[in-house]
Design a protein around this motif. Structure first.
Motif, mmCIF file in Angstrom:
data_model
loop_
_atom_site.group_PDB
_atom_site.id
_atom_site.type_symbol
_atom_site.label_atom_id
_atom_site.label_comp_id
_atom_site.label_asym_id
_atom_site.label_seq_id
_atom_site.Cartn_x
_atom_site.Cartn_y
_atom_site.Cartn_z
ATOM 1 N N GLU A 177 0.834 -1.198 0.000
ATOM 2 C CA GLU A 177 0.000 0.000 0.000
ATOM 3 C C GLU A 177 0.875 1.256 0.000
ATOM 4 O O GLU A 177 2.014 1.224 0.470
ATOM 5 C CB GLU A 177 -0.896 0.026 1.250
ATOM 6 N N ALA A 178 0.306 2.333 -0.515
ATOM 7 C CA ALA A 178 1.074 3.577 -0.593
ATOM 8 C C ALA A 178 0.744 4.521 0.551
ATOM 9 O O ALA A 178 1.565 5.346 0.934
ATOM 10 C CB ALA A 178 0.815 4.260 -1.931
ATOM 11 N N ARG A 179 -0.480 4.388 1.114
ATOM 12 C CA ARG A 179 -0.942 5.419 2.036
ATOM 13 C C ARG A 179 -1.385 4.902 3.399
ATOM 14 O O ARG A 179 -1.818 3.764 3.520
ATOM 15 C CB ARG A 179 -2.110 6.165 1.394
ATOM 16 N N TRP A 180 -1.321 5.792 4.379
ATOM 17 C CA TRP A 180 -1.889 5.517 5.694
ATOM 18 C C TRP A 180 -3.406 5.484 5.542
ATOM 19 O O TRP A 180 -3.964 6.262 4.775
ATOM 20 C CB TRP A 180 -1.516 6.631 6.676
ATOM 21 N N LEU A 181 -4.054 4.590 6.295
ATOM 22 C CA LEU A 181 -5.509 4.471 6.206
ATOM 23 C C LEU A 181 -6.176 4.891 7.509
ATOM 24 O O LEU A 181 -5.611 4.709 8.591
ATOM 25 C CB LEU A 181 -5.901 3.030 5.891
ATOM 26 N N VAL A 182 -7.388 5.443 7.374
ATOM 27 C CA VAL A 182 -8.210 5.744 8.551
ATOM 28 C C VAL A 182 -8.982 4.470 8.873
ATOM 29 O O VAL A 182 -9.706 3.948 8.030
ATOM 30 C CB VAL A 182 -9.172 6.917 8.265
ATOM 31 N N THR A 183 -8.813 3.954 10.089
ATOM 32 C CA THR A 183 -9.462 2.700 10.460
ATOM 33 C C THR A 183 -10.561 2.903 11.508
ATOM 34 O O THR A 183 -11.217 1.955 11.908
ATOM 35 C CB THR A 183 -8.439 1.677 10.985
ATOM 36 N N GLY A 184 -10.766 4.139 11.929
ATOM 37 C CA GLY A 184 -11.839 4.419 12.875
ATOM 38 C C GLY A 184 -11.933 5.901 13.182
ATOM 39 O O GLY A 184 -10.917 6.602 13.155
ATOM 40 N N GLY A 185 -13.162 6.359 13.445
ATOM 41 C CA GLY A 185 -13.339 7.754 13.827
ATOM 42 C C GLY A 185 -14.018 8.598 12.773
ATOM 43 O O GLY A 185 -14.272 9.775 12.990
ATOM 44 N N LEU A 186 -14.318 7.990 11.618
ATOM 45 C CA LEU A 186 -15.054 8.686 10.566
ATOM 46 C C LEU A 186 -16.348 7.905 10.347
ATOM 47 O O LEU A 186 -16.297 6.691 10.123
ATOM 48 C CB LEU A 186 -14.235 8.741 9.276
ATOM 49 N N VAL A 187 -17.491 8.602 10.471
ATOM 50 C CA VAL A 187 -18.787 7.906 10.370
ATOM 51 C C VAL A 187 -19.757 8.634 9.453
ATOM 52 O O VAL A 187 -19.570 9.810 9.151
ATOM 53 C CB VAL A 187 -19.444 7.747 11.766
ATOM 54 N N ARG A 188 -20.769 7.884 9.002
ATOM 55 C CA ARG A 188 -21.855 8.501 8.239
ATOM 56 C C ARG A 188 -23.168 7.946 8.788
ATOM 57 O O ARG A 188 -23.192 6.872 9.386
ATOM 58 C CB ARG A 188 -21.712 8.202 6.749
ATOM 59 N N PHE A 189 -24.247 8.704 8.576
ATOM 60 C CA PHE A 189 -25.544 8.279 9.081
ATOM 61 C C PHE A 189 -26.388 7.766 7.929
ATOM 62 O O PHE A 189 -26.520 8.424 6.897
ATOM 63 C CB PHE A 189 -26.260 9.437 9.786
ATOM 64 N N GLU A 190 -26.932 6.571 8.106
ATOM 65 C CA GLU A 190 -27.733 5.971 7.043
ATOM 66 C C GLU A 190 -29.121 5.615 7.546
ATOM 67 O O GLU A 190 -29.269 5.134 8.670
ATOM 68 C CB GLU A 190 -27.052 4.693 6.541
ATOM 69 N N VAL A 191 -30.110 5.838 6.709
ATOM 70 C CA VAL A 191 -31.490 5.452 7.036
ATOM 71 C C VAL A 191 -31.956 4.439 6.001
ATOM 72 O O VAL A 191 -31.811 4.657 4.799
ATOM 73 C CB VAL A 191 -32.439 6.668 7.031
ATOM 74 N N PHE A 217 -8.836 12.274 4.514
ATOM 75 C CA PHE A 217 -9.408 12.669 5.800
ATOM 76 C C PHE A 217 -8.883 14.041 6.232
ATOM 77 O O PHE A 217 -9.660 14.921 6.615
ATOM 78 C CB PHE A 217 -9.102 11.616 6.866
ATOM 79 N N VAL A 218 -7.565 14.230 6.166
ATOM 80 C CA VAL A 218 -6.956 15.503 6.582
ATOM 81 C C VAL A 218 -7.499 16.653 5.732
ATOM 82 O O VAL A 218 -7.839 17.713 6.249
ATOM 83 C CB VAL A 218 -5.410 15.423 6.506
ATOM 84 N N ARG A 219 -7.640 16.401 4.409
ATOM 85 C CA ARG A 219 -8.157 17.451 3.528
ATOM 86 C C ARG A 219 -9.593 17.803 3.913
ATOM 87 O O ARG A 219 -9.950 18.971 4.001
ATOM 88 C CB ARG A 219 -8.087 16.993 2.061
ATOM 89 N N TRP A 220 -10.426 16.773 4.174
ATOM 90 C CA TRP A 220 -11.827 17.027 4.539
ATOM 91 C C TRP A 220 -11.919 17.812 5.847
ATOM 92 O O TRP A 220 -12.748 18.708 5.978
ATOM 93 C CB TRP A 220 -12.603 15.700 4.664
ATOM 94 N N VAL A 221 -11.083 17.468 6.825
ATOM 95 C CA VAL A 221 -11.113 18.169 8.112
ATOM 96 C C VAL A 221 -10.702 19.626 7.914
ATOM 97 O O VAL A 221 -11.379 20.543 8.380
ATOM 98 C CB VAL A 221 -10.187 17.486 9.143
ATOM 99 N N LEU A 222 -9.588 19.846 7.194
ATOM 100 C CA LEU A 222 -9.083 21.210 7.013
ATOM 101 C C LEU A 222 -10.049 22.060 6.189
ATOM 102 O O LEU A 222 -10.147 23.268 6.391
ATOM 103 C CB LEU A 222 -7.698 21.186 6.367
ATOM 104 N N ASP A 223 -10.782 21.431 5.278
ATOM 105 C CA ASP A 223 -11.746 22.165 4.457
ATOM 106 C C ASP A 223 -13.111 22.278 5.132
ATOM 107 O O ASP A 223 -14.043 22.836 4.554
ATOM 108 C CB ASP A 223 -11.925 21.478 3.087
ATOM 109 N N GLY A 224 -13.252 21.709 6.334
ATOM 110 C CA GLY A 224 -14.522 21.782 7.055
ATOM 111 C C GLY A 224 -15.600 20.873 6.497
ATOM 112 O O GLY A 224 -16.781 21.036 6.802
ATOM 113 N N ARG A 225 -15.195 19.914 5.671
ATOM 114 C CA ARG A 225 -16.199 19.005 5.105
ATOM 115 C C ARG A 225 -16.573 17.908 6.088
ATOM 116 O O ARG A 225 -17.616 17.266 5.941
ATOM 117 C CB ARG A 225 -15.688 18.409 3.797
#
Ligand SMILES: [Zn+2]
Ligand SMILES: [Zn+2]
Length: 306
Positions: A177-191, A217-225
């Motif tokens: 693999e080339a990149r570090w992965l987020v393995t927890g702490g990012l969620v979405r809400f589904e209905v 993840f870092v880009r989304w956090v810094l951009d407020g997404r």
């Protein structure tokens, strides 16, 4: 391991080994194995340091022999690699990244400080690999906040505080693999709709884990997404958000999922109120009907005389 990514130079100021030009328009060759030797010191303990390259080609600064106990010197190589990755992610997102930054009162030191293109918004990214109590990490988060600095704590293990403060669980890239992965702490809400429209008129709503790489993840956090969001201890599904035994008190999510969760909770609340009202009406009808029932003699219930 006695390493750091920054060094202090008399004239050039702060040198940053993670930048091609050391952050000050100076080539690595100018300080690495240079003769005569370039005088540089550790920004933390002021002990002399020298430029070094690891077996894997990683550039850093090492304390000269006989250094005092230094906070930077005690950091592991994994810690340094994560710091380097965080700086790379921040720069890839178009923000400015500075390593090992001290607070104005000296009561905090950011591993990597991200500054927005406007130069005003600041956010610390902390590679927190060693154990720390939830109380202490809460205090450290508050010290950053006092200076208007947001923080995201980055963990490679699911410590008890992960989720209790704005944080994310990551893992280093595997061989292929080339990149570090987020393995927890990012969620979405589904209905999801329910087959039983009478039983669950609002459908089924739940927080679910979302996967991504650390760079996105870092880009989304810094951009407020994505924003830190407190997850209810018991939410409408009747259970807490836990994954593999770790209960997440909070996680990062997109504002639209926060809205979706609130809308779902409201819809479910209204459905519950309607259900309770109709049950109350039914009980009332039953109560009114009962006295007549009790008054009416049931066949065979009255003992016959004679
Ligand atoms: Zn030092
Ligand atoms: Zn259902």
């Amino acid at each position: 391991m006695t390493v750091g990514f920054t060094a202090q130079h008399g004239e050039r100021g702060r040198l940053d080994a993670t930048q091609p030009d050391l952050g000050c328009d100076w080539a690595w060759e100018g300080i690495h194995r240079a003769r005569p030797r370039v005088d540089m010191t550790c920004p933390e303990c002021a002990h002399p340091v020298h430029a070094k390259v690891s077996r894997h080609g990683l550039r850093f600064f090492a304390h000269d022999p006989g250094s005092p106990t230094c906070a930077l010197a005690g950091e592991s190589m994994e810690h340094h690699l994560l710091k380097l990755e965080l700086a790379t992610c921040i720069r890839a997102a178009g923000h400015h990244a500075e390593l090992e930054v001290r607070g104005p009162d000296g009561d905090w030191r950011a591993d990597v400080m991200a500054s927005g293109p406007d130069g005003r918004t600041r956010m610390a990214w902390e590679a927190q690999l060693s154990p720390i109590t939830a109380e202490e990490i809460g205090r450290r988060t508050a010290r950053f906040a006092k200076n208007g600095v947001r923080v995201c704590w980055v963990a490679t293990r699911l410590r008890p505080w992960v989720g209790a403060v704005p944080s994310v669980h990551v893992r280093p890239p595997a061989e292929d693999e080339a990149r570090w992965l987020v393995t927890g702490g990012l969620v979405r809400f589904e209905v999801e709709d329910c087959d039983d429209r009478y039983g669950c008129p609002a459908g089924h709503g739940a927080w679910r884990e979302a996967a991504t790489d650390l760079r996105s993840f870092v880009r989304w956090v810094l951009d407020g997404r994505v924003v830190p969001h407190r997850l209810p201890v018991i939410y409408s599904g009747g259970y807490s958000f836990d994954v593999e035994g770790h209960v997440w008190a909070g996680a990062w999510t997109a504002p639209q999922y926060v809205d979706a969760a609130a809308a779902f909770a409201e819809k479910e609340h209204r459905a519950r109120v309607r259900r309770e009202e109709s049950r109350a009406r039914w009980l009332e009808r039953k109560r009114r009907a009962e006295p007549q029932q009790a008054a009416a003699p049931r066949p065979g219930a009255v003992p016959r005389s004679g």
